[in-house]
Motif scaffolding. Sequence first.
Motif, short mmCIF file in Angstrom:
data_model
loop_
_atom_site.label_atom_id
_atom_site.label_comp_id
_atom_site.label_asym_id
_atom_site.label_seq_id
_atom_site.Cartn_x
_atom_site.Cartn_y
_atom_site.Cartn_z
N LYS A 1 139.10 -41.68 -35.55
CA LYS A 1 140.18 -40.76 -35.47
C LYS A 1 139.71 -39.61 -36.29
N GLY B 1 138.27 -33.60 -23.28
CA GLY B 1 139.78 -33.34 -23.27
C GLY B 1 140.28 -32.76 -24.54
N LYS B 2 139.43 -32.56 -25.49
CA LYS B 2 140.15 -31.87 -26.74
C LYS B 2 139.68 -30.33 -26.79
N VAL B 3 138.47 -30.08 -26.20
CA VAL B 3 138.03 -28.63 -26.17
C VAL B 3 137.72 -28.16 -24.93
N THR B 4 138.16 -26.85 -24.64
CA THR B 4 137.97 -26.38 -23.23
C THR B 4 136.43 -26.21 -22.86
N ILE C 1 135.62 -32.03 -33.62
CA ILE C 1 136.40 -30.96 -32.97
C ILE C 1 136.08 -29.70 -33.76
N LYS D 1 131.64 -37.40 -25.94
CA LYS D 1 132.51 -38.16 -25.72
C LYS D 1 133.83 -37.83 -26.79
N LEU D 2 133.40 -37.45 -28.02
CA LEU D 2 134.43 -36.94 -29.00
C LEU D 2 135.57 -35.95 -28.55
N ILE D 3 134.66 -34.76 -28.04
CA ILE D 3 135.43 -33.80 -27.48
C ILE D 3 135.98 -33.66 -26.42
N GLN E 1 136.44 -37.78 -34.81
CA GLN E 1 136.74 -36.84 -33.94
C GLN E 1 137.40 -35.76 -34.34
N ASN E 2 138.33 -35.69 -35.29
CA ASN E 2 139.09 -34.45 -35.50
C ASN E 2 137.72 -33.64 -36.68
#
Length: 372
Positions: free
Chosen positions: A254, A350-353, A261, A346-348, A257-258
Amino acid sequence: MDKNFQEEFTQIIKFKPPLYKQRHQFVKDLVEKYKPKKVADLGCADCSLLRMLKFCSCIEVLAGLDICANVLKEKMHTLSPLPVDYLQPSERSLTVTLHQGSVAHKDPCMLGFDLVTCIELIEHLEESELKKFPEVVFGFMAPSIVVISTPNSEFNPLLPGVMLYRHPDHKFEWNQAQFQSWALETARCYDYSVEFTGVGHPPTGMEKVGFCTQIGVFVRKYPQTGESVQSEKPTEAVYKTVFKAVYPSLKDEKYLQNAVIGEVIFTAQIIKHRLMSKQEEYGDDPERKSKFQLSMDCFSDYLGKLVVEKNMEPFVSGNEVYIPLATIFSFPKVNRLCGTFEKLCKLIAGKVTLSSDGSAVMFNIEQENEEN
């Protein structure tokens, strides 16, 4: 023990730094030398040693034990993670736990430690507790290293105001021969070696008095087997846990990932900013655009080399700016955080365009201008 109580008697000697800080520094130096991952402080009192040790990067587990729950509860908040720990998680994991209980009792929560410290503890023990202490610490816990410090009674005549003992709660204070005799016998019984030293040097010409605080460093001679630990393990816990803190760590996906990103967006924004600045500088001159070499305040040479050698140049298409993930991954901090390009993706996700094929971070210039 109460370090303020003791220091009022040692002011005339003027220990610099104060004696309790010298004891703590001695332990810290041992930690830096041996790199233990799990450290327990028995008789931790105000937790000041634990607060120092939590900054040692090798330590992943810290535990404190004291008989007085009120003292633990009063100071335990000083071991809680700070806001900066969440904003910038460490690359190592760290768990800090405080237990209330007696060093004369065995509890499975104290198994598996590499280093156990007993700083100014044994002189507070009743005779019955002192008899059980070696079996609990050296026989049951059996860490690789044990550090025990205790007052040297031979130094007491140099301390004004000391009539018998340095603290009203002390049950005894040993001279050098008494401490060394006890320590050598304990080491012999439990297969440890022991070396003697101390902190708080005596005045010049009085070296025979010895250190104000005498210290024994015990090192286990043979590795402890899992079978011996299991055979001694009690069926029930006897200590009461009064505090536990798990620090944010990049080993926790968690927080990792933050961090990834944030670093990806930060890196992409810098590249985009320099790209747009160059676009404005070159205007519509196609010849100058063809000679475009990406430059940045702190990454110009490095990133320029990537663009030329690996063909990973960012580009503008319509209202969109594309920064290849391969370029971002090549930056040292992103690379260190992720380890592999697949992990980055994998980590980004859905979190980064990203671009339609997922190969680049995408910014919409028109949308950003409206938001600004």
